[in-house]
Scaffold this motif. Structure first.
Motif, mmCIF file in Angstrom:
data_model
loop_
_atom_site.group_PDB
_atom_site.id
_atom_site.type_symbol
_atom_site.label_atom_id
_atom_site.label_comp_id
_atom_site.label_asym_id
_atom_site.label_seq_id
_atom_site.Cartn_x
_atom_site.Cartn_y
_atom_site.Cartn_z
ATOM 1 N N TYR A 1 8.274 -6.867 24.610
ATOM 2 C CA TYR A 1 7.605 -5.344 24.377
ATOM 3 C C TYR A 1 7.092 -5.751 22.609
ATOM 4 O O TYR A 1 8.189 -5.692 21.983
ATOM 5 C CB TYR A 1 8.526 -4.246 24.483
ATOM 6 C CG TYR A 1 8.813 -3.998 25.702
ATOM 7 C CD1 TYR A 1 7.975 -3.312 26.756
ATOM 8 C CD2 TYR A 1 9.889 -4.829 26.427
ATOM 9 C CE1 TYR A 1 8.552 -2.991 28.018
ATOM 10 C CE2 TYR A 1 10.429 -4.500 27.617
ATOM 11 C CZ TYR A 1 9.612 -3.767 28.594
ATOM 12 O OH TYR A 1 10.038 -3.528 29.873
ATOM 13 N N GLN A 2 6.092 -5.381 22.418
ATOM 14 C CA GLN A 2 5.690 -5.735 20.916
ATOM 15 C C GLN A 2 4.923 -4.386 20.683
ATOM 16 O O GLN A 2 4.139 -3.777 21.123
ATOM 17 C CB GLN A 2 4.346 -6.693 20.869
ATOM 18 C CG GLN A 2 4.013 -7.166 19.788
ATOM 19 C CD GLN A 2 5.168 -8.162 18.558
ATOM 20 O OE1 GLN A 2 5.780 -8.918 19.350
ATOM 21 N NE2 GLN A 2 4.952 -7.944 17.237
ATOM 22 N N LEU A 3 5.318 -3.943 19.102
ATOM 23 C CA LEU A 3 4.706 -3.051 18.555
ATOM 24 C C LEU A 3 4.488 -3.237 16.835
ATOM 25 O O LEU A 3 5.344 -3.358 16.498
ATOM 26 C CB LEU A 3 5.764 -1.603 18.954
ATOM 27 C CG LEU A 3 5.188 -0.206 18.100
ATOM 28 C CD1 LEU A 3 3.948 0.179 18.890
ATOM 29 C CD2 LEU A 3 6.190 0.841 18.404
ATOM 30 N N ASP A 4 3.195 -3.066 16.804
ATOM 31 C CA ASP A 4 2.825 -3.293 15.345
ATOM 32 C C ASP A 4 1.996 -2.255 14.782
ATOM 33 O O ASP A 4 1.269 -1.487 15.535
ATOM 34 C CB ASP A 4 1.858 -4.480 15.186
ATOM 35 C CG ASP A 4 2.615 -5.855 15.697
ATOM 36 O OD1 ASP A 4 3.937 -5.906 15.145
ATOM 37 O OD2 ASP A 4 1.934 -6.760 15.970
ATOM 38 N N TYR A 5 2.484 -1.581 13.668
ATOM 39 C CA TYR A 5 1.687 -0.589 13.098
ATOM 40 C C TYR A 5 1.781 -0.537 11.648
ATOM 41 O O TYR A 5 2.716 -0.958 10.958
ATOM 42 C CB TYR A 5 2.194 0.739 13.760
ATOM 43 C CG TYR A 5 3.741 1.064 13.479
ATOM 44 C CD1 TYR A 5 4.346 2.003 12.537
ATOM 45 C CD2 TYR A 5 4.482 0.389 14.373
ATOM 46 C CE1 TYR A 5 5.626 2.083 12.346
ATOM 47 C CE2 TYR A 5 5.943 0.597 14.179
ATOM 48 C CZ TYR A 5 6.551 1.364 13.202
ATOM 49 O OH TYR A 5 7.647 1.803 12.964
ATOM 50 N N THR A 6 0.797 0.135 11.093
ATOM 51 C CA THR A 6 0.793 0.531 9.399
ATOM 52 C C THR A 6 0.981 1.769 9.345
ATOM 53 O O THR A 6 -0.144 2.552 10.032
ATOM 54 C CB THR A 6 -0.255 -0.168 8.735
ATOM 55 O OG1 THR A 6 -0.398 -1.790 9.179
ATOM 56 C CG2 THR A 6 -0.286 0.090 7.397
ATOM 57 N N SER A 7 1.735 2.521 8.269
ATOM 58 C CA SER A 7 1.702 3.701 8.075
ATOM 59 C C SER A 7 1.776 4.049 6.320
ATOM 60 O O SER A 7 2.199 3.209 5.720
ATOM 61 C CB SER A 7 3.136 4.489 8.621
ATOM 62 O OG SER A 7 2.951 4.073 10.229
ATOM 63 N N PHE A 8 1.151 5.241 5.951
ATOM 64 C CA PHE A 8 1.171 5.798 4.708
ATOM 65 C C PHE A 8 2.188 7.048 4.742
ATOM 66 O O PHE A 8 1.963 7.913 5.542
ATOM 67 C CB PHE A 8 0.113 5.706 4.216
ATOM 68 C CG PHE A 8 -0.607 4.441 4.141
ATOM 69 C CD1 PHE A 8 -0.723 3.430 2.895
ATOM 70 C CD2 PHE A 8 -1.645 3.969 5.092
ATOM 71 C CE1 PHE A 8 -1.191 2.348 2.930
ATOM 72 C CE2 PHE A 8 -2.350 2.777 5.054
ATOM 73 C CZ PHE A 8 -2.079 1.923 3.963
ATOM 74 N N PHE A 9 2.802 6.970 3.611
ATOM 75 C CA PHE A 9 3.767 8.229 3.390
ATOM 76 C C PHE A 9 3.689 8.872 1.918
ATOM 77 O O PHE A 9 4.298 8.326 0.883
ATOM 78 C CB PHE A 9 5.133 7.691 3.567
ATOM 79 C CG PHE A 9 5.588 7.038 4.928
ATOM 80 C CD1 PHE A 9 5.585 8.020 6.057
ATOM 81 C CD2 PHE A 9 5.423 5.703 5.100
ATOM 82 C CE1 PHE A 9 6.028 7.358 7.211
ATOM 83 C CE2 PHE A 9 5.529 5.220 6.382
ATOM 84 C CZ PHE A 9 5.817 5.811 7.361
ATOM 85 N N PRO A 10 2.805 9.854 1.878
ATOM 86 C CA PRO A 10 2.652 10.390 0.621
ATOM 87 C C PRO A 10 3.728 11.511 -0.005
ATOM 88 O O PRO A 10 4.370 11.686 1.239
ATOM 89 C CB PRO A 10 1.130 10.982 0.744
ATOM 90 C CG PRO A 10 1.164 11.442 2.143
ATOM 91 C CD PRO A 10 1.857 10.360 2.960
ATOM 92 N N LYS A 11 3.927 11.672 -0.955
ATOM 93 C CA LYS A 11 4.982 12.798 -1.472
ATOM 94 C C LYS A 11 4.120 13.341 -2.993
ATOM 95 O O LYS A 11 3.980 12.727 -3.536
ATOM 96 C CB LYS A 11 6.192 12.131 -1.787
ATOM 97 C CG LYS A 11 7.158 13.134 -2.337
ATOM 98 C CD LYS A 11 8.756 12.358 -2.365
ATOM 99 C CE LYS A 11 9.510 13.318 -3.436
ATOM 100 N NZ LYS A 11 9.774 14.758 -2.512
ATOM 101 N N LEU A 12 4.421 14.797 -2.731
ATOM 102 C CA LEU A 12 3.985 15.446 -3.887
ATOM 103 C C LEU A 12 5.042 16.546 -4.319
ATOM 104 O O LEU A 12 5.281 17.331 -3.542
ATOM 105 C CB LEU A 12 2.527 15.980 -3.855
ATOM 106 C CG LEU A 12 2.056 17.201 -4.814
ATOM 107 C CD1 LEU A 12 1.748 16.311 -6.149
ATOM 108 C CD2 LEU A 12 0.739 18.038 -4.212
#
Length: 777
Positions: free
Chosen positions: A493-504
């Motif tokens: 089972y392969q899972l690849d992902y890119t995510s961005f996490f903003p904070k203000l």
């Protein structure tokens, strides 16, 4: 290729700005008043008219110091060095470069109560910040010297069930950190007297790993004196079963070197009982569990201060945890069933850190790497009837775990604003062999699993804090590329992902007493590796679990508005928050089609989940003897799960209250805590509310070099959690009796060298810097 370009670009950006410096500066030289020799390692602190630290630096071997990146205005310059009288001088900054006249400080006797760089403000038990609540454990008699599980249970906005599961704001996906780093260590093996404070971080900055709905960060203390010193503790607890513990910590600091070591041993017995009734199927199950958990922790560390611009540290830690237990299940119209468990966990951690300061201590580059590994872990569970010779089921597990992580961080204070950039790599591997051998094939068949798990994360972050008179604005962004691979026998089972996490975060100091904070953040919940196995896991004669290797991460979006009011005698903070969890990992319960009355528990991703909450923190200093801290929280949530192939949604309101009363008279301290936990609702049913009282006492001994303390928790033995589960095919009720009324006594003794000095000022300012320039906003 994209990952390499991202990291390369980030490194180049750090390199290009690493020597950048703007703003006004102050320069000077510090000498000894008598011999006129230059003084190295003096702490130089600049405070503004509001008495807040603006910048700080250290003198070099020539006695020279420089403070840069400041704005025009009036300041107070504070100079200190162990063994010398502190010096304060007013400074008015009007030109780009201010060159001070030579500064002279006089030598003083080395007394323990000499002036150091700190305010007269005494650290309270409870502190609030825009992104976290901090509990100073040494100020809390109920928590001081307690096991880590008891400390966590006393934290604001934190709830623990009878199994020890922690949830914050109604979510159990909490991550644990030790001194700002993720930990897999058995937390109960941490020496209680080494715990300085515990931070409940509900909105971490971009510098932190994005995983987890919240973070509990345990900060251990470092001694503040040169020379030799140590602390020895011994404690004993009794409830239905006894608990034992002992620990010793040793510290030696001289010149530029500091060495420390710690050894903690614990042996905890525990007893738990419960009764579950199934009204539809007509059975009752009595459960009794007795367990023993011996654990130990040993650590060794070295700090080396090369000069005022360079420092490094190296540490090693080893923890061992070997819990075992025997559970007894007495089911109606069935033979008594026993489950015997034996586990063996051992964990090693090596950490190295190097920090390079540039023109001022406000500009530095830090490199850190740590490696955590646990070889030859094992678990064994045997289920039998009457005696072990009549085995029903056997479970075996052997495996190893490793995690390597590196961080490269750059910080620079530019004209009062703070810039932070960094990259991080985290590489996590687990290899296991699991075997189910079933001697009663009616329950579930034999199963053997070769399990391999890896999760590699490459991350980069940047944040910028802007100070505009009464406004503070924090902008942060973190990007992560994740590759998860799972091998279950011959299935991959392969899972690849890119995510961005903003904070203000936007903060406004509306007046001298009132402050407002608005915060937005996005985070992720990655399923733990043990939730991805599909081997059946025995719970009891009426239930077992099968995990889900196809689980995906959940995403959390949170908005929080806070109002803070501070006066000389009282502080209060009111938080209003909204949370949305998308792709939530949800428990699924269904009947086993092959066995009457037996349930299978599994997991899956479901639709979004919303919650709205209100939190109040109030602290009063009634007089010099009496202080009160109170916290209250209300949470409205919508839960969703699949029960018996039907989707169930439940709206509920949970509420909790804690009141802490502390009285201090001379060498004696008393503390009385009250807590009330309202209804807790879960998809299958709910838990009844309960309240409890805890009492603590402490008395100083041995000329203030030691103390004796005692605690009595759950004085009236009120904690008897009740659960009810009711669906179309199930009607169950359970009542449980865990050990909560306990009596503890602890003796502590501090031994130290006859003559000692305040510890190295570089180390002191680095501790302060964490609050000024680190992850805390």
């Amino acid at each position: 290729m994209k990952k390499k370009l991202l990291l390369t670009g980030w490194f180049m950006l750090i390199f290009l700005i690493v020597n950048a410096q703007t703003g006004y500066k102050i320069r000077g030289f510090i000498y000894e008043s008598k011999d006129k020799k230059p003084l190295e390692l003096c702490t130089v602190v600049l405070t503004n008219e509001a008495n807040k630290i603006t910048a700080y630096s250290f003198s070099d071997s020539r006695g020279a110091f420089i403070i840069e990146g400041i704005t025009p205005g009036s300041y107070l310059l504070f100079i200190s060095l162990m063994g010398y009288q502190a010096l304060e001088i007013p400074v008015t900054v009007t030109d780009k470069a201010i060159d001070l006249e030579p500064l002279f400080i006089e030598e003083t006797p080395e007394e323990l109560d000499e002036v150091i760089v700190s305010s007269n403000y005494k650290t309270p038990m409870l502190e609030t910040f825009p992104d976290r609540v901090v509990v100073n454990v040494s100020k809390d008699l109920i928590s001081s010297g307690a096991s880590i599980s008891q400390i966590l249970d006393n934290l604001p906005f934190v709830s623990a069930d009878y199994d020890g599961n922690i949830n914050i704001r109604g979510d159990q996906n909490v991550r644990y950190y030790l001194n700002d780093k993720p930990t897999r260590q058995n937390l109960s093996s941490i020496a209680p007297d080494k715990i300085l404070k515990v931070e409940v971080i509900t909105s971490p900055s971009a510098k932190w790993d994005s995983d987890g709905s919240a973070i509990i960060n345990i900060i251990t203390r470092k001694e503040m004196y040169e020379g030799f010193q140590g602390t020895a503790t011994i404690n004993y607890g009794i409830s239905k079963t006894p608990k034992y513990g002992a620990g010793i910590s040793l510290d030696f600091a001289s010149g530029r070197n500091s060495i420390y070591t710690n050894l903690t041993l614990r042996k905890d017995y525990a007893f738990f009982s419960g009764r579950t009734q199934d009204f539809l199927n007509g059975w009752t199950q009595e459960t009794r569990n007795t367990s023993l958990t011996p654990s130990g922790n040993w650590s060794l560390g070295w700090d080396y201060f090369v000069n005022s611009k360079n420092e490094m540290s190296l540490s090693y830690e080893r923890s061992v945890n070997k819990p075992s237990g025997l559970s007894e299940f007495d089911l109606t119209n069935a033979e008594k069933t026993f489950q015997q468990t034996d586990y063996n966990y051992n964990n090693h951690t090596v950490n190295y850190r190097y920090r390079k300061f540039f023109k001022t201590s406000d500009q530095f580059l830090e490199a850190e790497a740590f490696y955590m590994w646990s070889p030859k872990e094992s678990e064994r569970e045997d289920v039998y009837r009457t005696s072990p010779a009549y085995s029903e089921f056997s479970y075996r597990y052997e495996g190893d775990f490793s995690r390597y992580q590196f961080n490269l961080d750059y910080e620079n204070k530019i004209e009062g604003n703070l810039l932070s950039l960094g990259v991080q790599g985290s590489f996590h591997d687990v290899n296991q062999n699991l075997l189910n051998q079933n001697f009663n094939p009616d329950f579930f068949s034999d199963y053997q699993l070769r399990y391999g798990f890896s999760r590699n994360i490459l991350a980069a972050y940047g944040d910028y804090k802007v100070v505009l008179k009464d406004w503070n604005i924090y902008l942060g962004l973190r990007g992560e590329n994740v590759s998860r691979k799972l091998d279950l026998n011959n299935n991959a089972y392969q899972l690849d992902y890119t995510s961005f996490f903003p904070k203000l975060t936007v903060s406004l100091q509306a007046s001298e007493k009132i402050g407002w904070h608005l915060d937005y953040s996005r985070r992720i919940v990655r399923p733990d590796h043990w939730l991805l196995t599909d081997i059946p896991k025995y719970f009891s004669p009426t239930s077992y679990a099968i995990r889900n290797p196809r689980l995906e991460p959940s995403y959390i979006t949170q908005v929080q508005l806070a109002r803070e009011r501070k006066t000389k005698t009282a502080n209060s903070r009111l938080n209003l928050y909204f949370r949305n969890i998308r792709n939530r990992i949800t428990y699924i319960q269904k009947l086993d089609p092959n066995q009457v009355g037996v349930y299978i528990f599994t997991l899956d991703n479901t639709d979004s989940h919303n919650s709205l909450g209100l939190e109040l923190i109030q602290s009063w200093t009634v007089n010099k003897y009496y202080t009160v801290n109170a916290t209250a929280d209300v949470n409205n949530s919508v839960l969703q799960a699949v029960i018996d192939d039907k989707t169930i949604r439940r709206d509920y309101i949970a509420y909790n209250l804690r009141i802490n009363n502390r009285i201090k008279i001379d060498e004696n301290s008393f503390q009385l805590n009250f807590r009330y936990n309202g209804n807790a609702v879960f998809p299958q049913g709910k838990r009844a509310p309960y309240g409890r009282f805890d009492l603590g006492y402490s008395h100083k001994l041995f000329n203030d070099n030691g103390s004796i303390s005692a605690r009595l928790t759950d004085i009236f033995n009120d904690y008897k959690p009740e659960y009810s589960i009711k669906t179309e095919v199930s009607d169950r009720k359970g009542i449980f009796d865990p050990e909560t009324r306990m009596f503890y006594i602890r003796l502590t003794y501090n031994f130290l060298s006859k003559e000692r000095k305040k510890f190295n000022p570089i180390n002191r300012m680095n501790i302060q810097q964490r609050d000024l320039n680190g992850v805390q906003f």
